[in-house]
Design an enzyme around this catalytic site. Sequence first.
Site, PDB file in Angstrom:
ATOM      1  N   HIS A  44       0.838  -1.188   0.000  1.00  0.00           N
ATOM      2  CA  HIS A  44       0.000   0.000   0.000  1.00  0.00           C
ATOM      3  C   HIS A  44       0.881   1.250   0.000  1.00  0.00           C
ATOM      4  O   HIS A  44       2.079   1.188   0.292  1.00  0.00           O
ATOM      5  CB  HIS A  44      -0.933  -0.012   1.200  1.00  0.00           C
ATOM      6  CG  HIS A  44      -2.047  -1.000   1.060  1.00  0.00           C
ATOM      7  ND1 HIS A  44      -3.119  -1.048   1.930  1.00  0.00           N
ATOM      8  CD2 HIS A  44      -2.273  -1.974   0.140  1.00  0.00           C
ATOM      9  CE1 HIS A  44      -3.940  -2.014   1.555  1.00  0.00           C
ATOM     10  NE2 HIS A  44      -3.443  -2.595   0.486  1.00  0.00           N
ATOM     11  N   GLU A  46       1.115   3.810   1.983  1.00  0.00           N
ATOM     12  CA  GLU A  46       1.739   4.177   3.249  1.00  0.00           C
ATOM     13  C   GLU A  46       3.032   3.389   3.484  1.00  0.00           C
ATOM     14  O   GLU A  46       4.042   3.935   3.930  1.00  0.00           O
ATOM     15  CB  GLU A  46       0.777   3.928   4.420  1.00  0.00           C
ATOM     16  CG  GLU A  46      -0.503   4.740   4.346  1.00  0.00           C
ATOM     17  CD  GLU A  46      -1.647   3.994   3.672  1.00  0.00           C
ATOM     18  OE1 GLU A  46      -2.790   4.151   4.125  1.00  0.00           O
ATOM     19  OE2 GLU A  46      -1.380   3.263   2.685  1.00  0.00           O
ATOM     20  N   TRP A 164     -13.644   6.014 -39.995  1.00  0.00           N
ATOM     21  CA  TRP A 164     -13.617   6.520 -38.618  1.00  0.00           C
ATOM     22  C   TRP A 164     -14.259   7.897 -38.605  1.00  0.00           C
ATOM     23  O   TRP A 164     -13.931   8.732 -39.461  1.00  0.00           O
ATOM     24  CB  TRP A 164     -12.193   6.601 -38.077  1.00  0.00           C
ATOM     25  CG  TRP A 164     -11.499   5.295 -38.016  1.00  0.00           C
ATOM     26  CD1 TRP A 164     -10.552   4.824 -38.864  1.00  0.00           C
ATOM     27  CD2 TRP A 164     -11.718   4.271 -37.025  1.00  0.00           C
ATOM     28  NE1 TRP A 164     -10.145   3.583 -38.474  1.00  0.00           N
ATOM     29  CE2 TRP A 164     -10.848   3.214 -37.338  1.00  0.00           C
ATOM     30  CE3 TRP A 164     -12.543   4.155 -35.920  1.00  0.00           C
ATOM     31  CZ2 TRP A 164     -10.784   2.051 -36.577  1.00  0.00           C
ATOM     32  CZ3 TRP A 164     -12.472   3.001 -35.170  1.00  0.00           C
ATOM     33  CH2 TRP A 164     -11.611   1.970 -35.488  1.00  0.00           C
ATOM     34  N   ASP A 194     -19.879  -4.104 -35.910  1.00  0.00           N
ATOM     35  CA  ASP A 194     -18.497  -3.628 -35.992  1.00  0.00           C
ATOM     36  C   ASP A 194     -17.461  -4.726 -35.808  1.00  0.00           C
ATOM     37  O   ASP A 194     -16.298  -4.545 -36.170  1.00  0.00           O
ATOM     38  CB  ASP A 194     -18.258  -2.538 -34.937  1.00  0.00           C
ATOM     39  CG  ASP A 194     -19.136  -1.321 -35.154  1.00  0.00           C
ATOM     40  OD1 ASP A 194     -19.684  -1.164 -36.266  1.00  0.00           O
ATOM     41  OD2 ASP A 194     -19.292  -0.526 -34.204  1.00  0.00           O
ATOM     42  N   LEU A 198     -12.196  -4.763 -28.923  1.00  0.00           N
ATOM     43  CA  LEU A 198     -12.342  -4.125 -27.605  1.00  0.00           C
ATOM     44  C   LEU A 198     -11.061  -4.186 -26.783  1.00  0.00           C
ATOM     45  O   LEU A 198     -11.087  -4.258 -25.560  1.00  0.00           O
ATOM     46  CB  LEU A 198     -13.503  -4.746 -26.821  1.00  0.00           C
ATOM     47  CG  LEU A 198     -14.887  -4.640 -27.483  1.00  0.00           C
ATOM     48  CD1 LEU A 198     -15.941  -5.327 -26.606  1.00  0.00           C
ATOM     49  CD2 LEU A 198     -15.263  -3.196 -27.740  1.00  0.00           C
ATOM     50  N   ALA A 290     -29.038   1.826 -28.121  1.00  0.00           N
ATOM     51  CA  ALA A 290     -30.056   1.203 -27.264  1.00  0.00           C
ATOM     52  C   ALA A 290     -29.496   0.919 -25.873  1.00  0.00           C
ATOM     53  O   ALA A 290     -30.184   1.108 -24.862  1.00  0.00           O
ATOM     54  CB  ALA A 290     -30.567  -0.079 -27.906  1.00  0.00           C
ATOM     55  N   SER A 294     -30.808   2.576 -22.374  1.00  0.00           N
ATOM     56  CA  SER A 294     -31.276   1.739 -21.259  1.00  0.00           C
ATOM     57  C   SER A 294     -30.578   2.105 -19.962  1.00  0.00           C
ATOM     58  O   SER A 294     -31.207   2.176 -18.895  1.00  0.00           O
ATOM     59  CB  SER A 294     -31.051   0.255 -21.588  1.00  0.00           C
ATOM     60  OG  SER A 294     -31.822  -0.145 -22.704  1.00  0.00           O
TER      61      SER A 294
END
Length: 362
Positions: A44, A46, A164, A194, A198, A290, A294
């Site tokens: 961490h 600290e 694009w 498409d 990702l 969509a 939503s």
Amino acid sequence: MRRALQLAALGRGRTSPNPMVGAVVVRDGVEVGCGYHRAAGQPHAEVEALQAAGLQARGATLYVNLEPCPHHGRTPPCTEAILAAGVRRVVVAMGDPDPQVCGRGLARLREAGVEVASGVLEAEARHLNQAYVKHRTEHLPWVTCKWAMSADGRIATRSGASRWITGTQARQFAHLLRDQHDAVIVGSGTALRDDPALTCRIPGGRDPLRVVVDSTLRLPPHARLLREGTSPVVVATTPRADAQRVDRLTRAGAEVWVCEPEGGRVSLRDLLRRLAERGVLSVLVEGGGALHASLLEAGLADRVVALVAPVLIGGVDSPGPVSGQGVADLVSALRLENVTVRRLGEDVCVEGDVRGRLRVEA
């Protein structure tokens, strides 16, 4: 404290399910040690700062943007490391909303005789760790809806062409967002049209968990995201999905999650809850229209990032970034808050926080 916050931000996109934390040790007005939490399971902030300070930590002041933890997890308690180092004073920006901490860390330090001050740059600290705060208090991830659109509000032509719309700098920024979020979500329509991977395509970046919302399992097992990338792929569906399609996608490497149905479709709240249980703090939603609608109508979206290109597409059949029924009048329109605008090459990035939900008449 500003230095601690700057250090904490260096861990963006790497610390989940933990928060971003930075720490600075100051003795006689001089910084003698600093550190930040680099990734879950690693020391961490600290501990890093105290190790860097060494013996100079005794009698010094420790600045940290989040309450030190008092419990054993994947690492030992930070409170005990602070006490062992002989720190005289601890300055904290905000308390930790995690039930395992939530005031216990500061109480432990005070009981041991350490002087404690809190609330320094608290607003900035909460903004930095807004995803962590939501995850610990609402058990849901922070949701950012992102899209690229033309100046006349289209995300594709009437034939579906979208590559694009924006330029190189805007696309690089979009990949940076993937690097900084724990998961990226698209709807089945976007995945089919498409065929995206990702993935994050910037040097040193990492692929987020990739999620497709597919109520009837239309995604083919040869989809690009199942053939490329280093991160897992989750396909969220409903109980009405065909068992053979579940089997084919599973054999292709996907994790198929059968979520609760809502109106015949995947319950987005149930999906987000499951992602939170997996340790996902932040989610980037990349469409389609969509799915954005939503999330906005359900009050599940927290932020909008709109990349606007100086191009006109036109056409009544060209899709927009938020579909659905839409509002009947401007009074009902959802307005963004804390809006920022910046240039990315020839494109413009508009960002803002979502407060409430997009209200449409039945």
